[in-house]
Design a protein around this motif. Structure first.
Motif, mmCIF file in Angstrom:
data_model
loop_
_atom_site.group_PDB
_atom_site.id
_atom_site.type_symbol
_atom_site.label_atom_id
_atom_site.label_comp_id
_atom_site.label_asym_id
_atom_site.label_seq_id
_atom_site.Cartn_x
_atom_site.Cartn_y
_atom_site.Cartn_z
ATOM 1 N N ALA A 17 27.151 -15.508 -17.609
ATOM 2 C CA ALA A 17 27.015 -16.421 -17.204
ATOM 3 C C ALA A 17 27.758 -16.734 -18.738
ATOM 4 O O ALA A 17 28.567 -17.730 -19.308
ATOM 5 N N LYS A 18 26.885 -16.296 -19.797
ATOM 6 C CA LYS A 18 27.544 -16.511 -21.234
ATOM 7 C C LYS A 18 29.250 -15.574 -20.916
ATOM 8 O O LYS A 18 30.110 -16.695 -22.024
ATOM 9 N N THR A 19 29.671 -14.388 -20.526
ATOM 10 C CA THR A 19 30.954 -14.032 -21.333
ATOM 11 C C THR A 19 31.560 -13.760 -20.021
ATOM 12 O O THR A 19 32.943 -12.749 -20.039
ATOM 13 N N GLY A 20 30.892 -13.498 -18.960
ATOM 14 C CA GLY A 20 32.002 -14.054 -17.755
ATOM 15 C C GLY A 20 32.601 -12.214 -17.285
ATOM 16 O O GLY A 20 33.317 -12.289 -16.762
ATOM 17 N N VAL A 21 32.258 -11.684 -17.604
ATOM 18 C CA VAL A 21 32.212 -10.083 -17.882
ATOM 19 C C VAL A 21 31.507 -9.336 -16.270
ATOM 20 O O VAL A 21 32.406 -8.819 -15.430
ATOM 21 N N PHE A 22 30.772 -10.143 -15.859
ATOM 22 C CA PHE A 22 30.653 -9.559 -14.409
ATOM 23 C C PHE A 22 30.366 -10.744 -13.397
ATOM 24 O O PHE A 22 29.998 -11.681 -13.146
ATOM 25 N N SER A 23 31.047 -9.932 -12.011
ATOM 26 C CA SER A 23 31.234 -11.227 -11.091
ATOM 27 C C SER A 23 29.677 -11.565 -10.076
ATOM 28 O O SER A 23 29.639 -12.129 -9.291
ATOM 29 N N GLU A 24 28.457 -10.594 -9.596
ATOM 30 C CA GLU A 24 27.623 -10.326 -9.069
ATOM 31 C C GLU A 24 26.825 -8.884 -9.628
ATOM 32 O O GLU A 24 27.110 -8.061 -10.544
ATOM 33 N N VAL A 25 25.432 -9.375 -9.694
ATOM 34 C CA VAL A 25 23.739 -8.293 -9.755
ATOM 35 C C VAL A 25 23.115 -8.154 -8.683
ATOM 36 O O VAL A 25 23.362 -9.057 -8.269
ATOM 37 N N ARG A 26 23.633 -6.867 -8.563
ATOM 38 C CA ARG A 26 22.675 -6.584 -7.161
ATOM 39 C C ARG A 26 22.278 -5.041 -7.009
ATOM 40 O O ARG A 26 22.589 -4.438 -8.384
ATOM 41 N N GLY A 27 21.289 -4.850 -5.982
ATOM 42 C CA GLY A 27 20.555 -3.668 -5.926
ATOM 43 C C GLY A 27 19.099 -4.383 -5.775
ATOM 44 O O GLY A 27 19.205 -4.965 -5.187
ATOM 45 N N MET A 28 18.652 -3.221 -5.836
ATOM 46 C CA MET A 28 17.140 -3.171 -5.165
ATOM 47 C C MET A 28 16.170 -2.420 -6.843
ATOM 48 O O MET A 28 16.548 -1.057 -7.325
ATOM 49 N N GLY A 29 15.255 -2.805 -6.131
ATOM 50 C CA GLY A 29 14.351 -2.264 -7.600
ATOM 51 C C GLY A 29 14.764 -1.676 -8.927
ATOM 52 O O GLY A 29 15.080 -3.021 -9.715
ATOM 53 N N LEU A 30 14.098 -0.805 -9.528
ATOM 54 C CA LEU A 30 15.005 -0.533 -10.821
ATOM 55 C C LEU A 30 16.331 0.748 -10.509
ATOM 56 O O LEU A 30 16.637 1.452 -10.945
#
Ligand SMILES: *Cc1c(COP(=O)(O)O)cnc(C)c1O
Length: 403
Positions: free
Chosen positions: A324-337
């Motif tokens: 949100a602060k930098t705009g470097v990521f379009s999505e954060v995804r995955g499961m668990g760790l």
């Protein structure tokens, strides 16, 4: 005797198939690692989803050292106690009724693909040998496993490949429907594509894959080398999805850093690997099995598994804040760790730069292809270590953006 070695020596004495970072880790404790110069890193990489309990976990050190003073190796013309105990634990905890041990993920998959073909050919005849896999999948680096893997960059350049392997897009039911037939021996799927970019399967997709396999008498193989042993928040990711495979492969976290692989299956399928059909000198090695047994004991508890889900939320909220602060990521995804932060268009192809910048800021992260920054830390990482590592990672992102 005790000669000094440096990163520069790598280029003089090692085959150049890797490009390791410019620092050499020498010691680890929990989620922290120190290099030759005494610099400290928070470890969000976990040796590529291997160090399930961090570094030097007391239960694993105890299991390894106690077994080390008993017996190291006996060969498969004998069995051994740690292997039998570990197999009983895996059978008790999963769908499986039979276990085959080996030393790596690739070997577990090699065994799975050979067994699936052997089963199909024994049961349905010599024409049923096709294996269907997905594009961008990763199953290891032996010639059969790179061939089944859906990344031509790993299988090209070595001459003719094993025959009878098809690739279809991931998470695409229509593509599987079109490709599967009564000649299909097995369909191979990672419940979350790891190397391919930390891309989880849709539940409806895995359910449809299961149904299509049943309809065509094909075996369903789940490659859980990366997702297995707690990484997903359940002991195995198939439990998260409620879709049970016929064969499952496990490695990476299973040994917590000691090399081991396992193929899990049912009695009905296992019996087609009769005496002499397959084997491995070190498979079921007492040291490896003693360590893996301790890993399972620690990980497969309600507290640790619940902790993995809570830590997932902690990672994701902090990564979303950076996005949100930098705009470097379009999505954060995955499961668990097993978490992937997908680079926004302006940063595509630069995952390695993020990895390098993170290490400079004192935190080890991974990439999953050129466009995804991957996190696969210890499953018991302390919340304070997550926060400290994330602060360092945020700083690395700022430094990268200031350039
Ligand atoms: C790492 C990995 C493999 C290969 O495991 P090795 O131990 O390197 O042979 C296979 N499948 C998946 C999904 C993996 O992540």
């Amino acid at each position: 005797m005790n000669q000094t070695v440096t990163r520069a020596d790598f280029d003089q004495v090692m085959v150049p198939n890797y490009a390791p970072a410019d620092y050499i880790p020498v010691r680890g404790e929990g989620a922290r690692v120190w290099d030759q110069a005494g610099r400290e890193y928070i470890d969000f990489a976990g040796g590529i989803a291997v160090n399930a309990l961090g570094h030097a976990h007391p239960a694993l050190v105890k299991a390894l050292t106690e077994q080390a003073s008993k017996i190291w190796h006996v060969s498969n013309s004998l069995t051994n106690e740690p292997a039998l105990r570990l197999a009983k634990k895996l059978v008790a905890a999963t769908f499986a009724e039979r276990v085959f041990f080996c030393n790596s993920g690739a070997e577990a998959n090699e065994a799975a693909f050979k067994l699936a073909r052997k089963y199909a050919i024994d049961v349905a005849g010599s024409e049923k040998y096709e294996i269907i896999s997905t594009t961008n999948s990763f199953h290891g680096r032996t010639f059969f496993t790179v061939t089944v893997g859906g990344q031509p960059k790993y299988s090209d350049g070595f001459g003719p490949r094993p025959q009878g392997v098809k690739h279809i897009p991931y998470n695409d039911v229509a593509a599987l429907k079109a490709a599967i037939s009564d000649k299909t021996a097995a369909v191979v799927v990672e419940p979350v594509q790891g190397e391919g970019g930390v891309l989880p399967a849709d539940k409806a997709y895995l359910e449809a894959v299961r149904a299509l396999c049943d309809q065509h008498g094909a075996l369903l193989v789940f490659d859980e080398v990366q997702t297995g042993v707690g990484r997903s928040g359940s002991l195995y990711a198939y439990m998260e999805y409620g879709v049970t495979p016929d064969i499952l492969t496990s490695a990476k976290s299973l040994g917590g850093g000691f090399p081991i692989g396992a193929m899990l299956t049912t009695e009905k399928i296992a019996k087609h690997f009769g005496v002499g059909t397959h084997g491995s000198t070190y498979g079921g090695n007492p040291l490896a099995c003693a360590v893996a047994e301790a890993v399972i004991d620690v990980v497969n508890t309600p507290e640790v598994l619940a902790g993995i889900r809570a830590k997932h939320a902690r990672f994701v909220s902090q990564l979303n804040a950076i996005a949100a602060k930098t705009g470097v990521f379009s999505e954060v995804r995955g499961m668990g760790l097993l978490i992937g932060a997908v680079l926004a268009d302006a940063y595509k192809g630069r995952a390695k730069d993020f990895m390098t910048a993170a290490a400079k800021a004192g935190v080890m992260v991974l990439q999953a292809g050129p466009d995804v920054v991957r996190f696969a830390p210890s499953l018991v990482i302390a919340d304070a270590d997550i926060d400290e590592g994330m602060a360092r990672f945020a700083q690395a992102v700022d430094t990268l953006l200031a350039k």
